[in-house]
Design a protein around this motif. Structure first.
Motif, PDB file in Angstrom:
ATOM      1  N   LEU A 249      48.764 -57.950  15.212  1.00  0.00           N
ATOM      2  CA  LEU A 249      48.064 -59.110  15.798  1.00  0.00           C
ATOM      3  C   LEU A 249      47.098 -59.774  14.809  1.00  0.00           C
ATOM      4  CD1 LEU A 249      47.279 -57.511  19.310  1.00  0.00           C
ATOM      5  CD2 LEU A 249      49.246 -58.915  18.664  1.00  0.00           C
ATOM      6  N   TRP A 250      46.872 -59.176  13.675  1.00  0.00           N
ATOM      7  CA  TRP A 250      45.989 -59.657  12.597  1.00  0.00           C
ATOM      8  C   TRP A 250      44.514 -59.703  13.004  1.00  0.00           C
ATOM      9  CZ3 TRP A 250      47.339 -59.442   7.717  1.00  0.00           C
ATOM     10  CH2 TRP A 250      48.694 -59.415   7.420  1.00  0.00           C
ATOM     11  N   ASP A 251      44.212 -59.975  14.254  1.00  0.00           N
ATOM     12  CA  ASP A 251      42.817 -59.949  14.716  1.00  0.00           C
ATOM     13  C   ASP A 251      42.848 -59.718  16.231  1.00  0.00           C
ATOM     14  OD1 ASP A 251      40.163 -60.228  15.220  1.00  0.00           O
ATOM     15  OD2 ASP A 251      39.928 -62.179  14.229  1.00  0.00           O
ATOM     16  N   VAL A 282      48.318 -51.058  18.210  1.00  0.00           N
ATOM     17  CA  VAL A 282      47.869 -52.405  17.839  1.00  0.00           C
ATOM     18  C   VAL A 282      47.215 -52.388  16.463  1.00  0.00           C
ATOM     19  CG1 VAL A 282      47.552 -53.362  20.158  1.00  0.00           C
ATOM     20  CG2 VAL A 282      45.695 -52.059  19.121  1.00  0.00           C
ATOM     21  N   SER A 283      47.409 -53.492  15.752  1.00  0.00           N
ATOM     22  CA  SER A 283      46.872 -53.633  14.402  1.00  0.00           C
ATOM     23  C   SER A 283      46.196 -54.986  14.266  1.00  0.00           C
ATOM     24  CB  SER A 283      48.030 -53.532  13.409  1.00  0.00           C
ATOM     25  OG  SER A 283      47.647 -53.996  12.147  1.00  0.00           O
ATOM     26  N   GLY A 284      45.102 -55.013  13.520  1.00  0.00           N
ATOM     27  CA  GLY A 284      44.447 -56.284  13.212  1.00  0.00           C
ATOM     28  C   GLY A 284      42.943 -56.221  13.361  1.00  0.00           C
ATOM     29  N   LEU A 305      45.654 -48.807  11.280  1.00  0.00           N
ATOM     30  CA  LEU A 305      44.619 -49.261  10.351  1.00  0.00           C
ATOM     31  C   LEU A 305      45.255 -49.768   9.069  1.00  0.00           C
ATOM     32  CD1 LEU A 305      42.247 -46.221  10.900  1.00  0.00           C
ATOM     33  CD2 LEU A 305      42.065 -48.479  11.956  1.00  0.00           C
ATOM     34  N   GLY A 306      44.834 -50.952   8.638  1.00  0.00           N
ATOM     35  CA  GLY A 306      45.330 -51.534   7.401  1.00  0.00           C
ATOM     36  C   GLY A 306      44.271 -51.435   6.328  1.00  0.00           C
ATOM     37  N   ARG A 307      43.442 -52.482   6.219  1.00  0.00           N
ATOM     38  CA  ARG A 307      42.455 -52.504   5.135  1.00  0.00           C
ATOM     39  C   ARG A 307      41.458 -51.347   5.211  1.00  0.00           C
ATOM     40  NH1 ARG A 307      42.483 -58.924   5.565  1.00  0.00           N
ATOM     41  NH2 ARG A 307      43.498 -58.269   7.496  1.00  0.00           N
ATOM     42  N   ARG A 345      46.837 -52.380 -10.867  1.00  0.00           N
ATOM     43  CA  ARG A 345      47.887 -53.293 -10.376  1.00  0.00           C
ATOM     44  C   ARG A 345      47.654 -53.635  -8.892  1.00  0.00           C
ATOM     45  NH1 ARG A 345      52.638 -56.389 -11.716  1.00  0.00           N
ATOM     46  NH2 ARG A 345      53.878 -56.327  -9.850  1.00  0.00           N
ATOM     47  N   PHE A 346      47.310 -52.615  -8.112  1.00  0.00           N
ATOM     48  CA  PHE A 346      47.053 -52.847  -6.684  1.00  0.00           C
ATOM     49  C   PHE A 346      45.754 -53.655  -6.523  1.00  0.00           C
ATOM     50  CE2 PHE A 346      46.700 -50.405  -2.316  1.00  0.00           C
ATOM     51  CZ  PHE A 346      46.940 -51.591  -1.640  1.00  0.00           C
ATOM     52  N   ILE A 347      44.770 -53.358  -7.358  1.00  0.00           N
ATOM     53  CA  ILE A 347      43.525 -54.140  -7.290  1.00  0.00           C
ATOM     54  C   ILE A 347      43.831 -55.610  -7.574  1.00  0.00           C
ATOM     55  CG2 ILE A 347      41.247 -54.537  -8.347  1.00  0.00           C
ATOM     56  CD1 ILE A 347      41.131 -51.470  -8.850  1.00  0.00           C
ATOM     57  N   GLU A 367      45.043 -64.480   4.403  1.00  0.00           N
ATOM     58  CA  GLU A 367      45.782 -63.435   5.108  1.00  0.00           C
ATOM     59  C   GLU A 367      47.176 -63.379   4.535  1.00  0.00           C
ATOM     60  OE1 GLU A 367      44.740 -61.351   7.126  1.00  0.00           O
ATOM     61  OE2 GLU A 367      43.005 -62.196   8.134  1.00  0.00           O
ATOM     62  N   MET A 368      47.769 -62.220   4.629  1.00  0.00           N
ATOM     63  CA  MET A 368      49.157 -62.085   4.216  1.00  0.00           C
ATOM     64  C   MET A 368      50.013 -63.078   4.990  1.00  0.00           C
ATOM     65  SD  MET A 368      51.444 -58.727   4.407  1.00  0.00           S
ATOM     66  CE  MET A 368      52.620 -58.340   3.139  1.00  0.00           C
ATOM     67  N   ALA A 369      49.578 -63.326   6.218  1.00  0.00           N
ATOM     68  CA  ALA A 369      50.286 -64.251   7.090  1.00  0.00           C
ATOM     69  C   ALA A 369      50.597 -65.556   6.369  1.00  0.00           C
ATOM     70  CB  ALA A 369      49.420 -64.533   8.298  1.00  0.00           C
TER      71      ALA A 369
HETATM   72  C1  FMN Z   1      47.420 -55.227   0.945  1.00  0.00           C
HETATM   73  C2  FMN Z   1      48.176 -55.308   2.219  1.00  0.00           C
HETATM   74  C3  FMN Z   1      49.531 -54.989   2.238  1.00  0.00           C
HETATM   75  C4  FMN Z   1      50.263 -55.047   3.454  1.00  0.00           C
HETATM   76  N1  FMN Z   1      51.581 -54.655   3.473  1.00  0.00           N
HETATM   77  C5  FMN Z   1      52.282 -54.656   4.629  1.00  0.00           C
HETATM   78  C6  FMN Z   1      53.614 -54.171   4.682  1.00  0.00           C
HETATM   79  O1  FMN Z   1      54.181 -53.665   3.707  1.00  0.00           O
HETATM   80  N2  FMN Z   1      54.264 -54.256   5.882  1.00  0.00           N
HETATM   81  C7  FMN Z   1      53.657 -54.747   7.001  1.00  0.00           C
HETATM   82  O2  FMN Z   1      54.279 -54.797   8.065  1.00  0.00           O
HETATM   83  N3  FMN Z   1      52.373 -55.165   6.986  1.00  0.00           N
HETATM   84  C8  FMN Z   1      51.683 -55.111   5.839  1.00  0.00           C
HETATM   85  N4  FMN Z   1      50.358 -55.483   5.842  1.00  0.00           N
HETATM   86  C9  FMN Z   1      49.679 -55.773   7.108  1.00  0.00           C
HETATM   87  C10 FMN Z   1      48.906 -54.533   7.557  1.00  0.00           C
HETATM   88  O3  FMN Z   1      49.769 -53.440   7.858  1.00  0.00           O
HETATM   89  C11 FMN Z   1      48.006 -54.819   8.783  1.00  0.00           C
HETATM   90  O4  FMN Z   1      48.819 -55.092   9.880  1.00  0.00           O
HETATM   91  C12 FMN Z   1      47.069 -55.985   8.515  1.00  0.00           C
HETATM   92  O5  FMN Z   1      46.408 -55.801   7.282  1.00  0.00           O
HETATM   93  C13 FMN Z   1      46.014 -56.151   9.616  1.00  0.00           C
HETATM   94  O6  FMN Z   1      45.271 -54.987   9.773  1.00  0.00           O
HETATM   95  P1  FMN Z   1      43.801 -54.786   9.098  1.00  0.00           P
HETATM   96  O7  FMN Z   1      42.946 -55.890   9.603  1.00  0.00           O
HETATM   97  O8  FMN Z   1      43.423 -53.406   9.619  1.00  0.00           O
HETATM   98  O9  FMN Z   1      43.984 -54.824   7.621  1.00  0.00           O
HETATM   99  C14 FMN Z   1      49.627 -55.447   4.646  1.00  0.00           C
HETATM  100  C15 FMN Z   1      48.263 -55.778   4.611  1.00  0.00           C
HETATM  101  C16 FMN Z   1      47.535 -55.695   3.430  1.00  0.00           C
HETATM  102  C17 FMN Z   1      46.065 -55.987   3.434  1.00  0.00           C
END
Ligand code: FMN
Length: 394
Positions: A249-251, A282-284, A305-307, A345-347, A367-369
């Motif tokens: 859900l991103w947020d 849920v994620s976001g 959890l993502g970030r 590289r990841f940084i 956002e990745m979005a």
């Molecule tokens: C650096 C980075 C890489 C991500 N890579 C993926 C991925 O490989 N596949 C995916 O479905 N989502 C990916 N996402 C989305 C995250 O899994 C997560 O859903 C999104 O960051 C929102 O959660 P957060 O606010 O806890 O970061 C990525 C997000 C970030 C920040």
């Protein structure tokens, strides 16, 4: 009332010791041939001891033409397996339920990485993407199943099929663009989600009966609006095919974009659907122990959890020790990231995320979005950009 540290049992597979999952996090640390590098292994391995209930690898390409970005891992050939086996072993040894996220980027595949013209359910003149034939759809479904079987052979407890973030299976969902007449597109959600359903069926048929099958879906900024997302979530969860739905859900706690759904946060609308026997995560922007609890109180079965997992290899342990635990304030320093096993590289890649790494200037993407759903040719320079940034932090 469910607590964060209650175990969770899906219909299939081993029990999760708690309700926190480390989500899929692409980190661009591996070579383009899809073999996981030691840097990526180390990064994941560090998080295996952090107390997560379930962990997943980042998105892994099911075919050589699947990757959206440089440095992504793959699972399209047997030579990828030894390193993936190590990852599954490490995750499980430390008590995590171990998953791989499997994916094809479709029209978002990067020709500089794959060397081929991207394809999808419809042609995309702006990027040169071509329309797939029906036979190619059948082949990709088969390739998802073969990849899942490989993940099973590597020792993973299950796979998460990526049906979110404008990747191939989510491209099919677009009602405006997917007008296919071969049964994989058209006016109904049933038709547009047929490739997704058949992919899940194929994985289910191919893998052992207790193999966990999850699906990730997203909404709002992608191919489906909230109304369609709710319909699809319900369809998928009551299909009996999946053990869990991962709602990206991103947020979670923001108001929905669609005024029709005003007055309640996105998470409320998303979770207000029939679930069958499937569980829902849920994620976001879940970045504090309190937000984790709030998501469960809203009815989620677990949180993703993502970030927060990038910044805290041990977020669950921290949350257990301190109910007020919060993610480190942003932006974080390069030294801090290095202390968390994040390579240069990841940084470099993380510098593209607005406000995440200190002294980065404005991130290329908030956002990745934005990055992966827009038809933005600059996304094809991501690898180069990350490389440059990595040099800069050396
Ligand atoms: C650096 C980075 C890489 C991500 N890579 C993926 C991925 O490989 N596949 C995916 O479905 N989502 C990916 N996402 C989305 C995250 O899994 C997560 O859903 C999104 O960051 C929102 O959660 P957060 O606010 O806890 O970061 C990525 C997000 C970030 C920040």
């Amino acid at each position: 009332m469910t607590t964060l540290f209650d175990p969770l049992q899906f219909t299939r597979g081993p029990q999760l010791r708690n309700r926190m999952m480390m989500g899929p996090l692409t980190n661009m640390q591996s070579p383009d041939d899809g073999h996981m590098s030691e840097a990526e292994f180390d990064w994941l391995n560090m998080r295996t001891t952090g107390g997560y209930g379930m962990m997943t690898t980042c998105t892994a390409g099911i075919r050589a033409d699947a990757a959206a970005m440089e440095g992504q891992i793959g699972i399209w050939q047997d030579s990828h397996m030894p390193q993936l086996r190590r990852v599954a072993e490490a995750m499980k040894r430390e008590g995590n339920v171990a998953l791989m996220q499997i994916n094809h980027a479709g029209l978002r595949a990067n020709p500089d990485v794959t060397g081929t013209v991207p394809f999808g359910p419809y042609a995309e003149p702006a990027t040169g993407g071509r329309e797939m034939s029906t036979a190619e759809i059948h082949q990709v479904i088969e390739d998802f199943a073969i990849a899942a079987k490989r993940a099973e052979a590597c020792g993973f407890d299950g796979v998460e099929v990526h049906g979110a973030h404008a990747q191939l299976l989510s491209q099919f969902l677009d009602p405006r663009q997917n007008r296919r007449t071969d049964g994989y597109g058209g006016a109904t959600m049933e038709e547009r989600s047929r490739a997704m359903t058949e992919t899940l069926q194929a994985v289910r048929e191919r893998c052992r009966p207790d193999f966990i099958l999850g699906l990730r879906l997203s909404t709002e900024r992608y191919e489906i609006n909230l109304e369609d997302f709710r319909e699809l979530s319900e369809r998928m969860m009551t299909s009996g095919l999946i053990d869990f739905l991962d709602m990206s859900l991103w947020d979670c706690f923001k108001e929905p974009d669609d005024a029709k759904f005003a007055g309640k946060p996105l998470i409320d609308w998303a979770l207000d659907v029939k679930r069958g026997n499937a569980k829902v995560g849920v994620s976001g922007k879940i970045r504090t122990a309190a937000k984790c609890r709030a998501a469960l109180d809203k009815g989620a079965d677990f949180v993703i959890l993502g970030r927060a997992a990038i910044l805290h290899d041990d977020f669950p342990q921290q949350a257990a020790a301190n109910p007020d635990f919060e993610m480190a304030p942003l932006p974080v320093s390069v030294d801090y990231l290095r202390s968390k096993g994040v390579s240069n590289r990841f940084i470099g890649y993380l510098r593209m995320w607005d406000g995440f790494v200190a002294n980065s200037g404005p991130g290329m993407y908030t956002e990745m979005a934005t990055m992966i759903s827009g038809v933005d040719p600059s996304c094809f320079a991501i690898g180069e950009f990350a490389e440059m940034q990595a040099e800069a932090v050396k």
